[in-house]
Scaffold this motif. Structure first.
Motif, PDB file in Angstrom:
ATOM      1  N   GLY A  15       8.503 -12.290  10.776  1.00  0.00           N
ATOM      2  CA  GLY A  15       7.482 -13.252  11.150  1.00  0.00           C
ATOM      3  C   GLY A  15       6.292 -13.323  10.215  1.00  0.00           C
ATOM      4  N   HIS A  16       6.340 -12.615   9.104  1.00  0.00           N
ATOM      5  CA  HIS A  16       5.278 -12.700   8.101  1.00  0.00           C
ATOM      6  C   HIS A  16       5.917 -13.095   6.771  1.00  0.00           C
ATOM      7  N   ALA A  17       5.114 -13.230   5.743  1.00  0.00           N
ATOM      8  CA  ALA A  17       5.639 -13.620   4.432  1.00  0.00           C
ATOM      9  C   ALA A  17       6.713 -12.640   3.965  1.00  0.00           C
ATOM     10  N   GLY A  18       7.751 -13.167   3.342  1.00  0.00           N
ATOM     11  CA  GLY A  18       8.794 -12.322   2.780  1.00  0.00           C
ATOM     12  C   GLY A  18       9.786 -11.804   3.804  1.00  0.00           C
ATOM     13  N   ARG A  19      10.681 -10.960   3.327  1.00  0.00           N
ATOM     14  CA  ARG A  19      11.713 -10.327   4.151  1.00  0.00           C
ATOM     15  C   ARG A  19      11.661  -8.819   3.909  1.00  0.00           C
ATOM     16  N   ASN A  20      12.261  -8.064   4.817  1.00  0.00           N
ATOM     17  CA  ASN A  20      12.233  -6.603   4.748  1.00  0.00           C
ATOM     18  C   ASN A  20      13.582  -6.017   5.135  1.00  0.00           C
ATOM     19  N   PHE A  21      13.803  -4.781   4.722  1.00  0.00           N
ATOM     20  CA  PHE A  21      14.852  -3.954   5.305  1.00  0.00           C
ATOM     21  C   PHE A  21      14.387  -2.508   5.277  1.00  0.00           C
ATOM     22  N   VAL A  22      14.982  -1.692   6.125  1.00  0.00           N
ATOM     23  CA  VAL A  22      14.654  -0.273   6.164  1.00  0.00           C
ATOM     24  C   VAL A  22      15.824   0.524   5.596  1.00  0.00           C
ATOM     25  N   PHE A  23      15.503   1.727   5.102  1.00  0.00           N
ATOM     26  CA  PHE A  23      16.528   2.674   4.685  1.00  0.00           C
ATOM     27  C   PHE A  23      16.077   4.072   5.048  1.00  0.00           C
ATOM     28  N   TYR A  24      17.016   5.018   5.029  1.00  0.00           N
ATOM     29  CA  TYR A  24      16.768   6.380   5.483  1.00  0.00           C
ATOM     30  C   TYR A  24      17.225   7.386   4.431  1.00  0.00           C
ATOM     31  N   LYS A  28      12.404   7.319   7.520  1.00  0.00           N
ATOM     32  CA  LYS A  28      12.633   5.875   7.493  1.00  0.00           C
ATOM     33  C   LYS A  28      11.618   5.220   6.556  1.00  0.00           C
ATOM     34  N   PHE A  29      12.119   4.383   5.639  1.00  0.00           N
ATOM     35  CA  PHE A  29      11.269   3.681   4.687  1.00  0.00           C
ATOM     36  C   PHE A  29      11.546   2.186   4.773  1.00  0.00           C
ATOM     37  N   ASP A  30      10.588   1.409   4.335  1.00  0.00           N
ATOM     38  CA  ASP A  30      10.680  -0.042   4.374  1.00  0.00           C
ATOM     39  C   ASP A  30      10.672  -0.585   2.946  1.00  0.00           C
ATOM     40  N   VAL A  31      11.388  -1.677   2.732  1.00  0.00           N
ATOM     41  CA  VAL A  31      11.337  -2.409   1.463  1.00  0.00           C
ATOM     42  C   VAL A  31      10.958  -3.841   1.808  1.00  0.00           C
ATOM     43  N   TRP A  32       9.950  -4.373   1.103  1.00  0.00           N
ATOM     44  CA  TRP A  32       9.399  -5.688   1.389  1.00  0.00           C
ATOM     45  C   TRP A  32       9.472  -6.554   0.143  1.00  0.00           C
ATOM     46  N   SER A  33       9.814  -7.810   0.308  1.00  0.00           N
ATOM     47  CA  SER A  33      10.029  -8.715  -0.831  1.00  0.00           C
ATOM     48  C   SER A  33       8.752  -9.348  -1.372  1.00  0.00           C
ATOM     49  N   GLU A  34       7.610  -8.773  -1.036  1.00  0.00           N
ATOM     50  CA  GLU A  34       6.336  -9.322  -1.501  1.00  0.00           C
ATOM     51  C   GLU A  34       5.542  -8.245  -2.229  1.00  0.00           C
ATOM     52  N   LEU A  35       5.035  -8.575  -3.418  1.00  0.00           N
ATOM     53  CA  LEU A  35       4.158  -7.659  -4.133  1.00  0.00           C
ATOM     54  C   LEU A  35       2.723  -7.878  -3.660  1.00  0.00           C
ATOM     55  N   SER A  36       2.002  -6.789  -3.443  1.00  0.00           N
ATOM     56  CA  SER A  36       0.612  -6.894  -3.016  1.00  0.00           C
ATOM     57  C   SER A  36      -0.252  -7.436  -4.150  1.00  0.00           C
ATOM     58  N   GLN A  37      -1.385  -8.008  -3.782  1.00  0.00           N
ATOM     59  CA  GLN A  37      -2.317  -8.547  -4.767  1.00  0.00           C
ATOM     60  C   GLN A  37      -2.790  -7.451  -5.720  1.00  0.00           C
ATOM     61  N   SER A  38      -3.066  -6.253  -5.197  1.00  0.00           N
ATOM     62  CA  SER A  38      -3.544  -5.160  -6.050  1.00  0.00           C
ATOM     63  C   SER A  38      -2.489  -4.743  -7.064  1.00  0.00           C
ATOM     64  N   PHE A  39      -1.211  -4.741  -6.673  1.00  0.00           N
ATOM     65  CA  PHE A  39      -0.140  -4.416  -7.622  1.00  0.00           C
ATOM     66  C   PHE A  39      -0.071  -5.473  -8.719  1.00  0.00           C
ATOM     67  N   LYS A  40      -0.138  -6.742  -8.314  1.00  0.00           N
ATOM     68  CA  LYS A  40      -0.088  -7.828  -9.300  1.00  0.00           C
ATOM     69  C   LYS A  40      -1.242  -7.720 -10.288  1.00  0.00           C
ATOM     70  N   GLU A  41      -2.448  -7.418  -9.777  1.00  0.00           N
ATOM     71  CA  GLU A  41      -3.611  -7.302 -10.643  1.00  0.00           C
ATOM     72  C   GLU A  41      -3.479  -6.091 -11.569  1.00  0.00           C
ATOM     73  N   LYS A  42      -3.029  -4.985 -11.040  1.00  0.00           N
ATOM     74  CA  LYS A  42      -2.906  -3.745 -11.839  1.00  0.00           C
ATOM     75  C   LYS A  42      -1.901  -3.927 -12.967  1.00  0.00           C
ATOM     76  N   PHE A  43      -0.807  -4.620 -12.694  1.00  0.00           N
ATOM     77  CA  PHE A  43       0.242  -4.776 -13.687  1.00  0.00           C
ATOM     78  C   PHE A  43       0.254  -6.168 -14.320  1.00  0.00           C
ATOM     79  N   LEU A  44      -0.873  -6.889 -14.144  1.00  0.00           N
ATOM     80  CA  LEU A  44      -1.086  -8.193 -14.790  1.00  0.00           C
ATOM     81  C   LEU A  44       0.060  -9.166 -14.557  1.00  0.00           C
ATOM     82  N   LEU A  45       0.461  -9.283 -13.314  1.00  0.00           N
ATOM     83  CA  LEU A  45       1.544 -10.188 -12.959  1.00  0.00           C
ATOM     84  C   LEU A  45       1.024 -11.494 -12.381  1.00  0.00           C
TER      85      LEU A  45
END
Length: 131
Positions: A98-107, A113-130
């Motif tokens: 129900g939010h931007a992007g899609r997710n799945f979990v893995f173990y 339990k960990f999550d993977v999300w199809s959206e990069l955060s703004q801070s990551f984009k800024e840090k890596f100049l994306l």
């Protein structure tokens, strides 16, 4: 770069799993802990008592993950999901939460339990100049 501590029952087996299954880089290991570099952060695997995990339960009794990994877009998410299945990692289905992007979990081996999300955060984009 952030640091996350993950409880594990066997440091040797778990560090091998993270290196072989997820491509983490082992930078230190002794009997009680291992330090891995993975996904732009350091992860400490800490030998813990049995039946420990980094998971927690919300007020409704729903189990949650403590860590989300971000990937760049839906195609990357689908590719990683497929790769994890081929590597025989326990994964959940790709979800629309129900939010931007899609997710799945893995173990991991200990049920962390960990999550993977199809959206990069703004801070990551800024840090890596994306931007």
């Amino acid at each position: 770069m952030g640091i996350s501590c993950i409880p594990v029952s066997n440091v040797e087996l778990s560090s091998e799993w993270y290196v072989n299954k997820l491509g983490a880089e082992l930078s230190y290991k002794d009997e009680d802990k291992a330090i891995l570099n993975f996904a732009n952060q350091s992860i400490f695997l800490v030998k813990s008592k049995k039946n420990q995990s980094a998971n927690f339960y919300d007020i409704y009794g729903e189990e949650h993950f403590s860590l989300t990994f971000e990937v760049d877009g839906l195609n990357a998410l689908i590719a990683i999901h497929k790769d994890f299945i081929e590597r025989e990692i326990k994964v959940g289905e790709i979800e629309n939460r129900g939010h931007a992007g899609r997710n799945f979990v893995f173990y991991d081996l200990d049920g962390n339990k960990f999550d993977v999300w199809s959206e990069l955060s703004q801070s990551f984009k800024e840090k890596f100049l994306l931007l």
